[in-house]
Design an enzyme around this catalytic site. Structure first.
Site, mmCIF file in Angstrom:
data_model
loop_
_atom_site.group_PDB
_atom_site.id
_atom_site.type_symbol
_atom_site.label_atom_id
_atom_site.label_comp_id
_atom_site.label_asym_id
_atom_site.label_seq_id
_atom_site.Cartn_x
_atom_site.Cartn_y
_atom_site.Cartn_z
ATOM 1 N N SER B 163 17.482 -51.138 -61.662
ATOM 2 C CA SER B 163 18.499 -50.349 -60.982
ATOM 3 C C SER B 163 19.847 -50.511 -61.699
ATOM 4 C CB SER B 163 18.572 -50.796 -59.518
ATOM 5 O OG SER B 163 19.259 -49.871 -58.749
ATOM 6 N N ASP B 329 9.563 -44.058 -56.459
ATOM 7 C CA ASP B 329 11.020 -44.269 -56.534
ATOM 8 C C ASP B 329 11.707 -42.908 -56.637
ATOM 9 O OD1 ASP B 329 13.644 -44.903 -57.138
ATOM 10 O OD2 ASP B 329 13.156 -46.308 -58.743
ATOM 11 N N HIS B 362 12.024 -47.492 -54.632
ATOM 12 C CA HIS B 362 12.909 -48.043 -55.655
ATOM 13 C C HIS B 362 12.849 -49.568 -55.690
ATOM 14 C CE1 HIS B 362 16.324 -48.421 -58.276
ATOM 15 N NE2 HIS B 362 17.045 -49.027 -57.369
ATOM 16 N N ASP B 363 12.748 -50.203 -54.527
ATOM 17 C CA ASP B 363 12.742 -51.666 -54.453
ATOM 18 C C ASP B 363 11.498 -52.295 -55.071
ATOM 19 O OD1 ASP B 363 15.161 -52.379 -53.510
ATOM 20 O OD2 ASP B 363 14.547 -52.730 -51.433
#
Lengths: 208, 394
Positions: B163, B329, B362-363
């Site tokens: 990220s 994501d 995303h995580d």
């Protein structure tokens, strides 16, 4: 470690023999990376790969190979011209959507291009279609018609015609027998088109 | 714990906790910022794991994400929870602290001990607040390069992060190609998208709409915009997950009740979960730091510094790259990673690219994705061999 099938392993070794040590190589459709791993270890090549399947890419990167997940039909345009000594398309051209465009891109990217493919003109293929009236299944082409990834099959004669249309010069051509053994293709190739199960072509771009 | 977020300096007394290192550069070494301003004095707080070898060739820089900090591995001294990448970083793990000297620094603008709006401005004796200059991803990376100089480390074996951490890794490779042997940018992009800027703006507006924010001067006024920061976190947290993951974890399940309340309590488990995420966050994060760091991400557009051509950013890169994205994501989708891959190909760089199939959103780069561990291990081990570093277990 090279491919599991003995015939395919022999074919990859024949391809590897065409590549001098320390070459820069792009293997398009590199699968689990057998060829680029061999070229890296045995030839000290700077070998990269492109592979469509996630499983293949993961296997390659986990082995420490430089491989990107990508599609021969769309991603080759991103590479600069003449950026590799060899661009290799092993048993992949028949699975692309636009084989002619892919070949053009390979001739742009690589100073030399190696293409191997199964020969749909092989006598067993012809005989099976003629006798059974069904889409032929052979050792090299063992898929049901509705499941096959091979959407653009061709014969050796078809491929020779394509090289003439695209501005490729045939530097060397090998006929691959069922056993995986190879012999030089003899012009005009009618006999090889009937007796070879596959072929390996070494191409360069014809000066225009 | 007081209602106000505690700075690192207040924690250093905590018995037995290794809070890491902190250094303030002399005034002669200010941090020159993209905005044209300079930050002086610059303070950096960092944590290290493992041992630097005699050749200083095994340094492994971790770049943390928006709400991360220098506590990547082990136990976090503030939250008591595992560090943000404790699944990846440690003895025998893919980022193996038996072999690599792992460095993770709190970003400039952050709130875990490095210079940021929460820290006291030595010139005034008061917290910086909004007088802190706006910083960029490149400013963060410049500060990290100053830290490496301070530590006497010329080149990194590897720089890794996801990220916003991945943005820093890309910036590292562009700004200091000769100092980065291998780069591992995960779940990231070479520029922040309009949608992502929009989400950040919602978060910032939530903070600034809280009366306790007090124009950013809440420390001096003795208030804390906890509600605004919690709402910002709740909104952002949704973007880190995926529809499929939320459905798998919570569905429409009710929280501690048999029937709908016909009120505005947290009827649904997903509401209760988000409220918890918001509340837990305000105990460890500073509202102004959230404004500054989200702004830095919004400003990130690596190609803009290279005539709009991303490939030019990597023209001289000898770095080996491994780019990875995750199918679910939607904040940093695979298409953004592929743009980076295409630019690296165009630059003739050595790059691998993998997309992992997961519903974790995303995580996912922070979570337990076995396929990711295996693949990244392969990349790191091959790079270590090329660098002449020992193999795992050797």
């Amino acid at each position: 470690m090279l491919a599991k099938s003995p015939a395919l392993r022999k074919e990859l070794l024949r391809i590897a023999e065409m590549v001098p040590a320390s070459s820069r190589v792009l293997d398009v459709g590199c699968g689990a990376g057998e060829l680029i791993e061999h070229l890296t270890r045995a030839k000290g090549a700077d070998a990269r790969g492109i592979e469509l399947s996630q499983a293949g890419v993961n296997a390659c990167v986990a082995k420490g190979l430089s491989v990107i997940q990508g599609d021969a039909d769309t991603d080759l345009a991103e590479y600069p011209a003449q950026s590799f000594d060899f661009a290799i398309l092993s048993q992949t051209i028949q699975a692309t959507h636009r084989p002619r465009d892919v070949l053009d891109q390979l001739l742009r990217i690589g100073r030399r291009v190696i293409v191997s493919f199964p020969n749909f003109g092989f006598w067993k293929v012809r005989l099976k279609l003629a006798l059974t009236g069904r889409m032929p299944r052979t050792g090299a082409l063992d898929y049901a018609w509705h499941e096959t990834p091979n959407i653009h099959l061709c014969t050796i004669a078809d491929f020779v015609a394509l090289t003439q249309e695209t501005g490729a010069r045939v530097e060397r051509a090998l006929a691959v027998e069922e056993s995986g053994e190879v012999r030089e293709l003899s012009a005009p190739g009618y006999w090889d088109n009937l007796t070879a199960e596959g072929a390996i072509f070494l191409l360069t771009r014809r000066a225009s | 714990m007081s209602t106000l977020f505690q700075p690192l300096s207040a924690l250093s007394a905590a018995a037995g906790e290794d809070v890491g290192h902190r250094f303030t550069f002399p005034a002669a070494q200010p941090l020159k910022l993209d905005s044209g301003e300079t930050l002086s004095p610059l303070t950096i707080a960092w944590k290290t794991y493992g041992t630097l070898n005699a050749e200083k060739s095994n340094a492994f820089l971790l770049c943390h994400a928006l709400t991360g900090d220098q506590y990547a591995a082990g136990t976090h001294p503030v939250t008591g929870k595992p560090g943000w990448w404790s699944s990846m970083v440690g003895p025998g793990l893919p980022i193996d602290t038996n072999r690599f000297f792992v460095i993770c620094a709190n970003v400039v603008g952050g709130c875990m001990g490095s210079s940021g709006p929460h820290e006291v401005n030595p010139a005034t004796g008061a917290p910086y607040g909004l007088s802190f200059p706006v910083i960029t991803i490149r400013d963060m990376v410049r500060a990290q390069a100053m830290l490496l100089d301070h530590l006497g480390i010329a080149t990194l074996f590897c720089a890794a992060g996801g990220s916003m951490g991945g943005m820093q890794v890309l910036q590292w490779a562009a700004s200091y190609p000769e100092r980065v042997f291998a780069a591992l940018p995960l779940a990231t992009a070479a520029r922040h998208s309009a949608q992502n800027i929009a989400f950040h703006e919602v978060g910032r507006q939530a903070i600034m709409a809280d009366p306790e924010w007090n124009g950013g001067d809440y420390i001096a006024k003795g208030t804390n915009p906890k509600k605004g920061l919690a709402v910002a976190r709740m909104a952002a947290h949704i973007t880190y997950l995926s529809e499929a993951a939320l459905h798998r974890k919570f569905g429409r399940n009710l929280q501690n009740r048999e029937a709908l309340s016909y009120r505005f309590d947290a009827d649904f488990q997903v509401e209760s979960y988000l409220r918890h995420q918001g509340l837990a966050f305000v105990d460890r994060f500073d509202a102004n730091a959230y404004l500054y760091i989200t702004r830095a991400m919004d400003y990130f557009d690596l190609a803009a510094d290279y005539d709009g051509v991303l490939a030019n950013a990597f023209k001289s890169a000898k770095t080996r790259f491994c780019i990875a994205s995750f199918t679910s994501d939607w904040l940093f989708p695979t298409a953004e990673s592929k743009k980076v891959v295409h630019a690296l190909n165009a630059a003739g760089a050595n790059v691998s690219f993998v997309e992992f199939a997961t519903d974790k959103g995303h995580d996912a780069f922070l979570l337990d994705v076995p396929e990711m561990f295996q693949t990244l291990s392969g990349f790191i081990d091959a790079a270590a061999a090329a660098r002449g570093l020992p193999a795992k277990g050797a």
